[in-house]
Design a protein around this motif. Structure first.
Motif, PDB file in Angstrom:
ATOM      1  N   HIS A 114       0.844  -1.210   0.000  1.00  0.00           N
ATOM      2  CA  HIS A 114       0.000   0.000   0.000  1.00  0.00           C
ATOM      3  C   HIS A 114       0.879   1.259   0.000  1.00  0.00           C
ATOM      4  N   PRO A 115       1.653   1.464  -1.079  1.00  0.00           N
ATOM      5  CA  PRO A 115       2.568   2.614  -1.084  1.00  0.00           C
ATOM      6  C   PRO A 115       1.822   3.946  -1.062  1.00  0.00           C
ATOM      7  N   ASP A 116       0.504   3.898  -1.350  1.00  0.00           N
ATOM      8  CA  ASP A 116      -0.305   5.124  -1.328  1.00  0.00           C
ATOM      9  C   ASP A 116      -0.840   5.442   0.083  1.00  0.00           C
ATOM     10  N   ALA A 117      -0.529   4.591   1.062  1.00  0.00           N
ATOM     11  CA  ALA A 117      -1.015   4.876   2.434  1.00  0.00           C
ATOM     12  C   ALA A 117      -0.355   6.157   2.933  1.00  0.00           C
ATOM     13  N   LYS A 118      -1.097   6.903   3.750  1.00  0.00           N
ATOM     14  CA  LYS A 118      -0.624   8.222   4.180  1.00  0.00           C
ATOM     15  C   LYS A 118       0.254   8.164   5.429  1.00  0.00           C
ATOM     16  N   ALA A 119       0.147   7.071   6.192  1.00  0.00           N
ATOM     17  CA  ALA A 119       0.924   6.996   7.442  1.00  0.00           C
ATOM     18  C   ALA A 119       0.825   5.582   7.997  1.00  0.00           C
ATOM     19  N   VAL A 120       1.712   5.309   8.962  1.00  0.00           N
ATOM     20  CA  VAL A 120       1.639   4.056   9.732  1.00  0.00           C
ATOM     21  C   VAL A 120       1.342   4.447  11.170  1.00  0.00           C
ATOM     22  N   PHE A 121       0.393   3.756  11.780  1.00  0.00           N
ATOM     23  CA  PHE A 121      -0.030   4.082  13.153  1.00  0.00           C
ATOM     24  C   PHE A 121       0.178   2.859  14.048  1.00  0.00           C
ATOM     25  N   LEU A 122       0.997   3.008  15.081  1.00  0.00           N
ATOM     26  CA  LEU A 122       1.246   1.886  15.992  1.00  0.00           C
ATOM     27  C   LEU A 122       0.987   2.271  17.443  1.00  0.00           C
ATOM     28  N   THR A 123       0.714   1.262  18.253  1.00  0.00           N
ATOM     29  CA  THR A 123       0.583   1.460  19.690  1.00  0.00           C
ATOM     30  C   THR A 123       1.817   0.847  20.356  1.00  0.00           C
ATOM     31  N   SER A 124       2.560   1.659  21.074  1.00  0.00           N
ATOM     32  CA  SER A 124       3.758   1.149  21.744  1.00  0.00           C
ATOM     33  C   SER A 124       4.125   2.073  22.908  1.00  0.00           C
ATOM     34  N   PRO A 125       4.227   1.568  24.139  1.00  0.00           N
ATOM     35  CA  PRO A 125       4.060   0.177  24.539  1.00  0.00           C
ATOM     36  C   PRO A 125       2.589  -0.208  24.535  1.00  0.00           C
ATOM     37  N   SER A 126       2.353  -1.534  24.647  1.00  0.00           N
ATOM     38  CA  SER A 126       0.978  -1.995  24.848  1.00  0.00           C
ATOM     39  C   SER A 126       0.582  -1.689  26.292  1.00  0.00           C
ATOM     40  N   TYR A 127      -0.654  -1.927  26.615  1.00  0.00           N
ATOM     41  CA  TYR A 127      -1.122  -1.717  27.992  1.00  0.00           C
ATOM     42  C   TYR A 127      -0.240  -2.506  28.967  1.00  0.00           C
ATOM     43  N   TYR A 128       0.282  -3.632  28.487  1.00  0.00           N
ATOM     44  CA  TYR A 128       1.104  -4.490  29.347  1.00  0.00           C
ATOM     45  C   TYR A 128       2.559  -4.037  29.387  1.00  0.00           C
ATOM     46  N   GLY A 129       2.862  -2.940  28.701  1.00  0.00           N
ATOM     47  CA  GLY A 129       4.217  -2.385  28.768  1.00  0.00           C
ATOM     48  C   GLY A 129       5.185  -2.971  27.763  1.00  0.00           C
ATOM     49  N   ILE A 130       4.674  -3.740  26.805  1.00  0.00           N
ATOM     50  CA  ILE A 130       5.581  -4.364  25.827  1.00  0.00           C
ATOM     51  C   ILE A 130       5.714  -3.451  24.602  1.00  0.00           C
ATOM     52  N   CYS A 131       6.983  -3.192  24.214  1.00  0.00           N
ATOM     53  CA  CYS A 131       7.233  -2.206  23.149  1.00  0.00           C
ATOM     54  C   CYS A 131       7.445  -2.854  21.791  1.00  0.00           C
ATOM     55  N   GLN A 132       7.103  -2.113  20.766  1.00  0.00           N
ATOM     56  CA  GLN A 132       7.360  -2.541  19.391  1.00  0.00           C
ATOM     57  C   GLN A 132       8.790  -2.108  19.013  1.00  0.00           C
ATOM     58  N   PRO A 133       9.395  -2.776  18.031  1.00  0.00           N
ATOM     59  CA  PRO A 133      10.748  -2.376  17.604  1.00  0.00           C
ATOM     60  C   PRO A 133      10.700  -1.082  16.780  1.00  0.00           C
ATOM     61  N   LEU A 134      10.513   0.032  17.455  1.00  0.00           N
ATOM     62  CA  LEU A 134      10.172   1.285  16.765  1.00  0.00           C
ATOM     63  C   LEU A 134      11.296   1.824  15.876  1.00  0.00           C
ATOM     64  N   LYS A 135      12.555   1.629  16.309  1.00  0.00           N
ATOM     65  CA  LYS A 135      13.658   2.208  15.502  1.00  0.00           C
ATOM     66  C   LYS A 135      13.660   1.626  14.090  1.00  0.00           C
ATOM     67  N   GLU A 136      13.602   0.289  14.040  1.00  0.00           N
ATOM     68  CA  GLU A 136      13.625  -0.357  12.719  1.00  0.00           C
ATOM     69  C   GLU A 136      12.367   0.015  11.933  1.00  0.00           C
ATOM     70  N   ILE A 137      11.244   0.054  12.639  1.00  0.00           N
ATOM     71  CA  ILE A 137       9.978   0.357  11.952  1.00  0.00           C
ATOM     72  C   ILE A 137       9.987   1.794  11.418  1.00  0.00           C
ATOM     73  N   ALA A 138      10.527   2.741  12.205  1.00  0.00           N
ATOM     74  CA  ALA A 138      10.570   4.140  11.746  1.00  0.00           C
ATOM     75  C   ALA A 138      11.413   4.234  10.473  1.00  0.00           C
ATOM     76  N   ASP A 139      12.551   3.524  10.438  1.00  0.00           N
ATOM     77  CA  ASP A 139      13.402   3.573   9.231  1.00  0.00           C
ATOM     78  C   ASP A 139      12.637   3.069   8.011  1.00  0.00           C
ATOM     79  N   ILE A 140      11.881   1.970   8.212  1.00  0.00           N
ATOM     80  CA  ILE A 140      11.122   1.410   7.077  1.00  0.00           C
ATOM     81  C   ILE A 140      10.077   2.429   6.605  1.00  0.00           C
ATOM     82  N   CYS A 141       9.325   2.984   7.544  1.00  0.00           N
ATOM     83  CA  CYS A 141       8.268   3.952   7.171  1.00  0.00           C
ATOM     84  C   CYS A 141       8.888   5.118   6.405  1.00  0.00           C
ATOM     85  N   HIS A 142       9.987   5.634   6.922  1.00  0.00           N
ATOM     86  CA  HIS A 142      10.599   6.804   6.284  1.00  0.00           C
ATOM     87  C   HIS A 142      11.137   6.457   4.896  1.00  0.00           C
ATOM     88  N   GLY A 143      11.589   5.203   4.741  1.00  0.00           N
ATOM     89  CA  GLY A 143      12.043   4.751   3.422  1.00  0.00           C
ATOM     90  C   GLY A 143      10.904   4.827   2.402  1.00  0.00           C
TER      91      GLY A 143
END
Ligand SMILES: Cc1ncc(COP(=O)(O)O)c(C=O)c1O
Length: 445
Positions: free
Chosen positions: A121-150
């Motif tokens: 979906h290269p036409d998508a306008k943004a990526v939206f994530l929840t991090s941390p979850s309610y349980y305090g578990i985080c997503q790998p945001l650094k790698e994900i941010a690089d991909i989104c920006h790419g």
């Protein structure tokens, strides 16, 4: 009223007048306070929110995507993201989190999932994530941010439960320093400000600051409370001056509780994942046949209030205000409840794992949430609703992740799952009559 709230609260309960500034057009004290918050949290610009991260999530969606435009969203998003979708008319492209760890109370979004969704979906306008979850578990945001920006897409992060991460090295990296473009934090949940107060940060030129500003004007009160705003500024000051010490105290208490629980018979403490908030302790008595809801009720009967329960876990949140006495009382209560094992009413096999729970959420998004919301609807019982399109959301609360979204097709699995949750005593938002399990579906099948 003064007896209830105290004189001071009234002293600062002012309104927009000379010298008090205006949240919707800040030029004096509020502008200064927001700038101090931006400096502390490392953003380019910060907005005070008086309608919680709820309005921050709505504004993030509104500022990223309009009617018919796509936005890639992790399916574990809070219901306020759905409200943003209804307001904006954007079409969600769901990504379903994966389970790296069977006992985990939440799943994670792998960089591979993000890459696939952005490529499809290269036409998508943004990526939206929840991090941390309610349980305090985080997503790998650094790698994900690089991909989104790419892909030229901004990364928007609901960091409602992680606004304190910046203040101690034992916490995972916060979203802003991981490269997120827009971030919302519920300061009231973890950093001491009054309920309903949050911060929205911008740290990017991939999204228009004016659009964020205008979106916030749509979703915030035109009479923002100065009591709430003052508490945000005071919490910012407290974090700037004492944040590390306060967090250090909380982390030590949490470690004490965690160690006590780990050695208790029949008790399972979720300890996996490096990027996890040490102040959130997910405890399960699943092996003894006691589900999370019953476990929470039994703790409450012993005057212990926990943050939330799900089918498997009770979530304990530790703060700098938690005392050793309270910690000991909790440990003693858990040990006693775990020893009830054989008298458990819930059969072990009745309790689905979180992994099974997440599988239930996979269904087709037939229309956009906005289209379903505004379509002609009728109310039927959930048992008649298989293959119908949901006209409203059903949200086990907490944690507030919709089990069904407007516009999604209701499956037999989801009906069975909701029925089980109801029997176990879960609370719901969005179902008008929980006993009859009635739901609005669209008239068009
Ligand atoms: C992940 C998540 N995002 C957003 C919110 C909404 O936050 P607020 O209560 O600050 O409006 C919540 C509420 O619990 C939440 O859990």
């Amino acid at each position: 009223m003064k007896d209830v709230l105290g004189e001071k609260a009234y002293g600062i309960d002012v309104t927009e007048t000379d010298g008090t500034d205006d949240l919707h057009c800040p030029e004096e004290a509020i502008e200064k306070a927001q700038k101090l918050a931006a400096d502390l949290y490392g953003s380019d610009e910060c907005w005070f929110l008086v309608n919680g991260s709820t309005c921050g999530n709505e504004a993030m969606v509104l500022s990223a995507a309009g009617p018919g435009e796509k936005i890639i969203i992790s399916r574990d998003a809070h219901k306020s993201v759905l409200m943003g979708l209804i307001l904006s008319g954007a079409h969600p492209i769901w990504i379903y989190p994966e389970f790296a760890e069977r006992e985990s109370p939440t799943a994670i979004i792998t960089p591979g999932l993000i890459k696939k969704a952005c490529a499809e979906h290269p036409d998508a306008k943004a990526v939206f994530l929840t991090s941390p979850s309610y349980y305090g578990i985080c997503q790998p945001l650094k790698e994900i941010a690089d991909i989104c920006h790419g892909f030229g897409m901004p990364l928007l992060v609901d960091e409602a439960h992680g606004g304190h991460f910046r203040f101690h090295e034992a916490f995972p990296d916060d979203a802003l320093s991981s490269g997120a473009d827009v971030v919302v934090q519920s300061t009231h949940k973890t950093s001491g400000s009054l309920t309903q107060t949050s911060l929205l940060h911008l740290h990017s030129d991939l999204i228009s600051r004016d659009r964020i500003d205008q979106s916030l004007k749509l979703v915030q009160s035109t009479s923002p409370s100065y009591v709430l705003m003052s508490s945000l500024d005071a919490a910012r000051n407290q974090m700037a001056v004492n944040g590390r010490d306060l967090m250090d105290k909380a982390i030590k208490t949490a470690e004490y509780i965690r160690n006590g629980l780990r050695t208790a018979k029949g008790v399972y403490v979720f300890d996996e994942f490096k990027d996890r908030d040490p102040l959130r302790i997910a405890v399960s008595l699943r092996k003894t046949g006691i589900d999370g809801f019953r476990f929470q009720r039994l703790l409450f009967e012993k005057n212990i209030t926990t943050e939330m329960a799900d089918i498997n876990y009770v979530l304990i949140i530790v703060s700098w205000g938690t005392t050793r006495d309270e910690a000991d009382k909790l440990l003693e209560a858990v040990r006693r409840i775990a020893s009830l094992r054989s008298s458990g009413k819930t059969k072990k096999e009745m309790i689905p794992s979180a992994e099974e729970t997440y599988k239930v959420f996979r269904t087709e998004q037939r229309t956009s949430p906005r289209e379903a919301w505004f379509s002609k609807k009728k109310k039927i019982t959930l048992y008649e609703a298989e293959n119908r399109i949901a006209g409203e959301m059903i949200v086990p609360y907490p944690p507030g992740i919709p089990a069904i979204y407007p516009g999604e097709v209701i499956t037999e699995e989801i009906i069975r799952y909701l029925d089980k949750l109801r029997c176990l005593g879960a609370s719901f938002h969005g179902v008008n009559d929980i006993d009859n399990m009635e739901i609005y579906v669209t008239e068009q099948p």
